[in-house]
Design a protein around this motif. Structure first.
Motif, mmCIF file in Angstrom:
data_model
loop_
_atom_site.group_PDB
_atom_site.id
_atom_site.type_symbol
_atom_site.label_atom_id
_atom_site.label_comp_id
_atom_site.label_asym_id
_atom_site.label_seq_id
_atom_site.Cartn_x
_atom_site.Cartn_y
_atom_site.Cartn_z
ATOM 1 N N LYS A 195 0.827 -1.204 0.000
ATOM 2 C CA LYS A 195 0.000 0.000 0.000
ATOM 3 C C LYS A 195 0.860 1.252 0.000
ATOM 4 C CE LYS A 195 -3.900 2.094 2.460
ATOM 5 N NZ LYS A 195 -4.824 1.968 3.622
ATOM 6 N N ARG A 196 2.048 1.181 0.648
ATOM 7 C CA ARG A 196 2.915 2.363 0.738
ATOM 8 C C ARG A 196 3.678 2.630 -0.552
ATOM 9 N NH1 ARG A 196 4.121 0.411 6.122
ATOM 10 N NH2 ARG A 196 6.149 -0.380 5.467
ATOM 11 N N VAL A 197 3.807 1.628 -1.423
ATOM 12 C CA VAL A 197 4.525 1.806 -2.691
ATOM 13 C C VAL A 197 3.644 2.577 -3.674
ATOM 14 C CG1 VAL A 197 5.565 0.640 -4.657
ATOM 15 C CG2 VAL A 197 5.875 -0.290 -2.353
ATOM 16 N N GLN A 198 4.144 3.705 -4.156
ATOM 17 C CA GLN A 198 3.367 4.554 -5.053
ATOM 18 C C GLN A 198 3.454 4.058 -6.489
ATOM 19 O OE1 GLN A 198 4.824 8.549 -4.539
ATOM 20 N NE2 GLN A 198 3.734 8.838 -2.622
ATOM 21 N N LYS A 199 2.298 3.987 -7.131
ATOM 22 C CA LYS A 199 2.272 3.663 -8.548
ATOM 23 C C LYS A 199 2.665 4.897 -9.359
ATOM 24 C CE LYS A 199 -1.979 2.382 -8.801
ATOM 25 N NZ LYS A 199 -3.250 1.869 -9.395
ATOM 26 N N PHE A 200 3.120 4.662 -10.593
ATOM 27 C CA PHE A 200 3.503 5.776 -11.463
ATOM 28 C C PHE A 200 2.824 5.684 -12.829
ATOM 29 C CE2 PHE A 200 6.367 7.607 -14.696
ATOM 30 C CZ PHE A 200 6.337 8.931 -14.277
ATOM 31 N N ILE A 201 2.880 4.524 -13.462
ATOM 32 C CA ILE A 201 2.337 4.357 -14.808
ATOM 33 C C ILE A 201 0.835 4.651 -14.812
ATOM 34 C CG2 ILE A 201 2.005 2.771 -16.738
ATOM 35 C CD1 ILE A 201 4.896 3.568 -16.225
ATOM 36 N N GLY A 202 0.451 5.557 -15.682
ATOM 37 C CA GLY A 202 -0.955 5.886 -15.842
ATOM 38 C C GLY A 202 -1.496 6.896 -14.860
ATOM 39 N N THR A 203 -0.662 7.370 -13.951
ATOM 40 C CA THR A 203 -1.124 8.313 -12.937
ATOM 41 C C THR A 203 -0.998 9.757 -13.419
ATOM 42 O OG1 THR A 203 1.053 8.502 -11.913
ATOM 43 C CG2 THR A 203 -0.388 6.737 -11.126
ATOM 44 N N ASP A 204 -1.629 10.665 -12.688
ATOM 45 C CA ASP A 204 -1.490 12.090 -12.985
ATOM 46 C C ASP A 204 -0.029 12.519 -12.891
ATOM 47 O OD1 ASP A 204 -4.212 12.098 -13.212
ATOM 48 O OD2 ASP A 204 -4.586 13.604 -11.662
ATOM 49 N N ARG A 205 0.724 11.870 -12.021
ATOM 50 C CA ARG A 205 2.144 12.228 -11.880
ATOM 51 C C ARG A 205 2.899 11.948 -13.165
ATOM 52 N NH1 ARG A 205 6.823 10.053 -9.209
ATOM 53 N NH2 ARG A 205 5.729 8.136 -8.663
ATOM 54 N N GLN A 206 2.582 10.842 -13.832
ATOM 55 C CA GLN A 206 3.216 10.555 -15.116
ATOM 56 C C GLN A 206 2.835 11.606 -16.152
ATOM 57 O OE1 GLN A 206 2.007 6.968 -17.146
ATOM 58 N NE2 GLN A 206 3.847 6.911 -18.411
ATOM 59 N N VAL A 207 1.567 11.994 -16.186
ATOM 60 C CA VAL A 207 1.108 12.995 -17.156
ATOM 61 C C VAL A 207 1.759 14.350 -16.867
ATOM 62 C CG1 VAL A 207 -0.897 14.098 -18.193
ATOM 63 C CG2 VAL A 207 -1.076 11.753 -17.364
ATOM 64 N N ARG A 208 1.824 14.708 -15.596
ATOM 65 C CA ARG A 208 2.499 15.960 -15.224
ATOM 66 C C ARG A 208 3.949 15.956 -15.706
ATOM 67 N NH1 ARG A 208 0.766 18.927 -10.309
ATOM 68 N NH2 ARG A 208 2.927 18.812 -9.627
ATOM 69 N N GLY A 209 4.621 14.816 -15.566
ATOM 70 C CA GLY A 209 6.010 14.723 -16.015
ATOM 71 C C GLY A 209 6.152 14.924 -17.505
ATOM 72 N N LYS A 210 5.216 14.400 -18.271
ATOM 73 C CA LYS A 210 5.253 14.588 -19.725
ATOM 74 C C LYS A 210 5.056 16.059 -20.094
ATOM 75 C CE LYS A 210 3.742 9.956 -21.144
ATOM 76 N NZ LYS A 210 4.852 9.696 -22.085
ATOM 77 N N ILE A 211 4.123 16.702 -19.415
ATOM 78 C CA ILE A 211 3.883 18.123 -19.696
ATOM 79 C C ILE A 211 5.101 18.955 -19.317
ATOM 80 C CG2 ILE A 211 2.457 20.132 -19.143
ATOM 81 C CD1 ILE A 211 0.144 18.168 -18.596
ATOM 82 N N MET A 212 5.690 18.680 -18.159
ATOM 83 C CA MET A 212 6.866 19.430 -17.733
ATOM 84 C C MET A 212 8.022 19.237 -18.699
ATOM 85 S SD MET A 212 6.322 21.302 -15.081
ATOM 86 C CE MET A 212 8.035 21.682 -14.669
ATOM 87 N N ALA A 213 8.214 18.026 -19.202
ATOM 88 C CA ALA A 213 9.292 17.773 -20.166
ATOM 89 C C ALA A 213 9.095 18.625 -21.407
ATOM 90 C CB ALA A 213 9.339 16.295 -20.526
ATOM 91 N N LEU A 214 7.859 18.730 -21.876
ATOM 92 C CA LEU A 214 7.564 19.547 -23.057
ATOM 93 C C LEU A 214 7.803 21.023 -22.778
ATOM 94 C CD1 LEU A 214 6.488 19.537 -25.981
ATOM 95 C CD2 LEU A 214 4.179 19.776 -25.032
ATOM 96 N N LEU A 215 7.398 21.489 -21.618
ATOM 97 C CA LEU A 215 7.586 22.897 -21.271
ATOM 98 C C LEU A 215 9.066 23.246 -21.138
ATOM 99 C CD1 LEU A 215 4.755 23.369 -18.600
ATOM 100 C CD2 LEU A 215 4.774 24.244 -20.944
ATOM 101 N N ARG A 216 9.877 22.312 -20.644
ATOM 102 C CA ARG A 216 11.311 22.577 -20.496
ATOM 103 C C ARG A 216 12.006 22.717 -21.846
ATOM 104 N NH1 ARG A 216 11.005 18.594 -16.395
ATOM 105 N NH2 ARG A 216 11.871 17.051 -17.850
ATOM 106 N N GLU A 217 11.433 22.087 -22.879
ATOM 107 C CA GLU A 217 12.084 22.082 -24.193
ATOM 108 C C GLU A 217 11.842 23.364 -24.982
ATOM 109 O OE1 GLU A 217 10.404 18.670 -25.983
ATOM 110 O OE2 GLU A 217 11.508 17.217 -24.748
ATOM 111 N N SER A 218 10.835 24.149 -24.618
ATOM 112 C CA SER A 218 10.481 25.327 -25.415
ATOM 113 C C SER A 218 10.157 26.509 -24.506
ATOM 114 C CB SER A 218 9.255 25.027 -26.295
ATOM 115 O OG SER A 218 9.466 23.871 -27.073
ATOM 116 N N LYS A 219 10.256 27.687 -25.064
ATOM 117 C CA LYS A 219 9.870 28.876 -24.304
ATOM 118 C C LYS A 219 8.358 28.968 -24.155
ATOM 119 C CE LYS A 219 13.883 31.784 -25.378
ATOM 120 N NZ LYS A 219 14.340 33.076 -25.945
#
Length: 305
Positions: free
Chosen positions: A239-263
């Motif tokens: 229960k204490r182990v956090q999932k990542f695949i398919g979570t909002d955290r994964q989606v947030r990471g994708k958006i942040m990666a895109l924002l870091r690449e461009s102004k």
């Protein structure tokens, strides 16, 4: 040694300080050559390494830490950085709010403490983004104060060695006193880092390498016959182990990666990142709420400036 292996030796009743000294001797011969352990490492560098290493593998932290120390070797240097610059430099370390809290922390150190990282736990706790573990770690490792430092690795080693419990139970304040008593007087900083290293390299979470453990014979879990974790313990651990695949955290990471690449990034480009529009919008606007992104103009987003 796996969980199914059993005792191959005559067990010994442990003495806490004897065990601690054995772990310290093992550490001196087996410690990883991490850059923030070098002689003369500044308190700011120690603080930075502790924040970066939270929930992040050391191998990913080292190049980021080295780059940050080249760019911002002091809190005063870092305090002058812009938000978007910091978020780009944070890269893929994860949990980017840590980067914003570090910026706030550096600015507080610069203005309130004249650019010097404070050495008292109480003062460190008053800094933005600095919790109980990090405050104690900086006081112990940077200023060599005899304060107990308890992270996941220390808790796991202590639970097995002293309490005969394979999975450490949920953290509680009383652990600080118990583990402080385990440290030999005058060797607290070295004992703390040695326990951490033993947990990271040998007494690992799922497959401990007991045959190479320096306190193998004294371990209470070994003396108890290596009992399997109970179903309740296993369920609590899972229960204490956090999932990542398919979570909002994964989606947030994708958006942040895109924002870091461009102004600037158009909403259409963000929409192409994920097939679930509702989840994508939720993740995007949570980044805005957290101060990690902003809508520069209608339908155009960027890192905060």
């Amino acid at each position: 040694m796996t969980l199914n292996n059993r005792r191959l030796f005559t067990p010994e009743k442990p003495n806490d300080h004897t065990c601690a000294l054995k772990v310290i001797d093992w550490y001196r011969q087996n410690a990883r050559d991490l850059p923030w352990r070098a002689e003369g490492t500044s308190p700011w560098a120690v603080l930075l390494s502790e924040v970066m290493s939270q929930q992040t593998p050391v191998a990913r932290v080292i190049p980021q830490w080295e780059e940050w120390m080249r760019r911002w070797p002091t809190p005063n240097d870092f305090a002058q950085a812009s938000t978007d610059e910091v978020l780009r430099a944070w890269g893929r370390l994860g949990y980017p709010r840590r980067a914003l809290r570090l910026l706030e922390c550096a600015r507080e150190i610069s203005t309130r403490f004249n650019g010097e990282v404070p050495h008292q736990v109480e003062d460190l706790l008053a800094l933005p983004g600095i919790g109980d573990y990090t405050a104690r770690a900086v006081a112990c490792f940077a200023y060599h104060q005899p304060v107990p430092v308890v992270d996941t690795n220390v808790r796991r080693v202590y639970a097995r060695l002293v309490q005969a419990t394979f999975y450490s139970p949920p953290a509680r304040k009383s652990e600080l006193r118990l583990i402080a008593d385990f440290y030999p007087s005058g060797k607290e900083p070295e004992c703390a880092v040695a326990l951490m290293e033993l947990g990271a390299l040998v007494c690992t979470a799922s497959s401990p390498d007991c045959g190479h453990c320096p306190v193998y014979r004294e371990c209470a879990w070994q003396r108890a016959g290596c009992p399997e974790p109970s179903a309740q313990e296993q369920a609590a651990k899972k229960k204490r182990v956090q999932k990542f695949i398919g979570t909002d955290r994964q989606v947030r990471g994708k958006i942040m990666a895109l924002l870091r690449e461009s102004k600037e990034v158009k909403r259409a480009d963000i929409d192409a990142l994920w097939p679930k529009p509702a989840q994508l919008s939720r993740a995007l606007f949570s980044l805005i709420d957290d101060g990690l992104a902003e809508e520069h103009k209608a339908g155009v987003f960027r890192l905060p400036v």
